[in-house]
Scaffold this motif. Structure first.
Motif, PDB file in Angstrom:
ATOM      1  N   VAL A 148       0.798  -1.297  -0.071  1.00  0.00           N
ATOM      2  CA  VAL A 148      -0.060   0.059  -0.044  1.00  0.00           C
ATOM      3  C   VAL A 148       0.916   1.237  -0.063  1.00  0.00           C
ATOM      4  N   CYS A 149       0.491   2.310  -0.783  1.00  0.00           N
ATOM      5  CA  CYS A 149       0.997   3.279  -0.791  1.00  0.00           C
ATOM      6  C   CYS A 149       0.227   4.737  -0.558  1.00  0.00           C
ATOM      7  N   LEU A 150       0.204   5.238   0.660  1.00  0.00           N
ATOM      8  CA  LEU A 150      -0.802   6.460   1.024  1.00  0.00           C
ATOM      9  C   LEU A 150      -0.053   7.771   0.313  1.00  0.00           C
ATOM     10  N   ILE A 193      -3.698   4.817  -2.209  1.00  0.00           N
ATOM     11  CA  ILE A 193      -4.982   5.691  -1.494  1.00  0.00           C
ATOM     12  C   ILE A 193      -4.455   7.072  -1.437  1.00  0.00           C
ATOM     13  N   ILE A 194      -5.201   7.911  -1.872  1.00  0.00           N
ATOM     14  CA  ILE A 194      -5.071   9.354  -2.059  1.00  0.00           C
ATOM     15  C   ILE A 194      -5.896   9.949  -1.142  1.00  0.00           C
ATOM     16  N   ASP A 195      -5.005  10.688  -0.219  1.00  0.00           N
ATOM     17  CA  ASP A 195      -5.837  11.978   0.786  1.00  0.00           C
ATOM     18  C   ASP A 195      -6.014  13.077   0.064  1.00  0.00           C
ATOM     19  N   CYS A 196      -7.308  13.342  -0.020  1.00  0.00           N
ATOM     20  CA  CYS A 196      -7.641  14.217  -0.863  1.00  0.00           C
ATOM     21  C   CYS A 196      -7.689  15.760  -0.199  1.00  0.00           C
ATOM     22  N   PRO A 197      -7.509  16.883  -0.418  1.00  0.00           N
ATOM     23  CA  PRO A 197      -7.757  17.913   0.130  1.00  0.00           C
ATOM     24  C   PRO A 197      -9.050  18.359   0.163  1.00  0.00           C
TER      25      PRO A 197
END
Length: 263
Positions: free
Chosen positions: A34-36, A117-121
């Motif tokens: 997994v890559c965040l 998994i992309i942490d969206c603004p």
């Protein structure tokens, strides 16, 4: 190629970064690579939530500007060797970020991982558009409050316009005592309102899971169980939900509700 999932909401303060971090931890604990990715350029704090802030040397901006290769910018988790994090880095006022540059990074990460998994603004401006345009799936995080649900509904419409058909919602900070007494929106009513699939329910808890092997392996912790269900739903496509009302049922449950309200 990896499954690329953007975690979004349209509204700040609902717990997107917490959901991103804990989902990544639980997927990695199940032997997935997994890559965040922190896409909140300039206001990034995924590294803080992951307890990695002191280990970040290079960021996404360093990769874009060609100072380092992507692999050099990734920070590996201490407890879970299959978990990596890419920090967005500080704000560079002189750098114009192109959509194509971000997509190249996500494409390269996809060749290395099972999940990106992309942490969206927060908001629906340029940062949101960059994050969403790279994703194939979306988790829409909301709280059981009217303003948050309205924002979530708007974001779902925008996600559809980007061609993202695989969308699930996550209810964060759900209070079982209030839901039981119909003082907070019921999870199933929220599902009908938003019109997309369930992802998970995360109970309100002051003891948010931290990045430690001892906490994630303790399945007696309510938050761990809830995030484990969310991770399994993502992996298998199931629609199981953590029941945050179970401990407020019956006579003893009524006492727990009174004690909860009095705190």
């Amino acid at each position: 190629m990896a499954r690329v999932i953007v975690v979004t909401s349209g509204k700040g303060g609902v717990g997107k970064t917490t959901v991103t971090a804990n989902l990544g931890l639980h997927l990695a604990s199940k032997n997935y690579r997994v890559c965040l990715v922190d896409m909140d350029i300039g206001l990034n704090n995924l590294d803080v939530v992951m307890n990695m802030e002191d280990r970040v040397v290079y960021s996404m901006l360093d990769v874009i500007e060609g100072r380092v290769r992507l692999r050099e910018a990734l920070v590996q988790d201490d407890c879970y060797p299959l978990l990596y994090m890419l920090s967005s880095g500080g704000l560079n006022q002189n750098l114009t970020i192109q959509m194509a540059q971000i997509k190249l990074i996500i494409t390269e990460l996809s060749s290395m991982c099972d999940y990106v998994i992309i942490d969206c603004p927060a908001g629906i401006d340029a940062g949101f558009k960059r994050a969403v345009s790279c994703a194939d799936e979306a988790l829409v995080v909301t709280t059981p409050h009217l303003s948050s649900l309205r924002d979530a509904d708007k974001v779902i419409t925008i996600l559809t316009s980007y061609g993202i058909t695989n969308k699930r919602f996550v209810i964060n900070r759900a209070r079982g005592d209030l839901i039981k007494d119909k003082l907070m929106f019921d999870v199933y009513d929220i599902g009908k309102s938003l019109g997309i699939e369930f992802g998970g329910v995360i109970p309100e808890d002051d003891n948010v899971i931290t990045n430690s092997s001892s906490s994630i392996k303790n399945n007696k912790i309510a938050l761990n169980r809830a995030f484990d269900i969310l991770a399994n739903n993502i992996i298998t496509g199931e629609k199981k939900l953590y029941d945050c009302t179970y401990k407020y049922r019956g006579f003893l449950g009524s006492i727990k509700k009174l004690l909860k309200r009095s705190v």
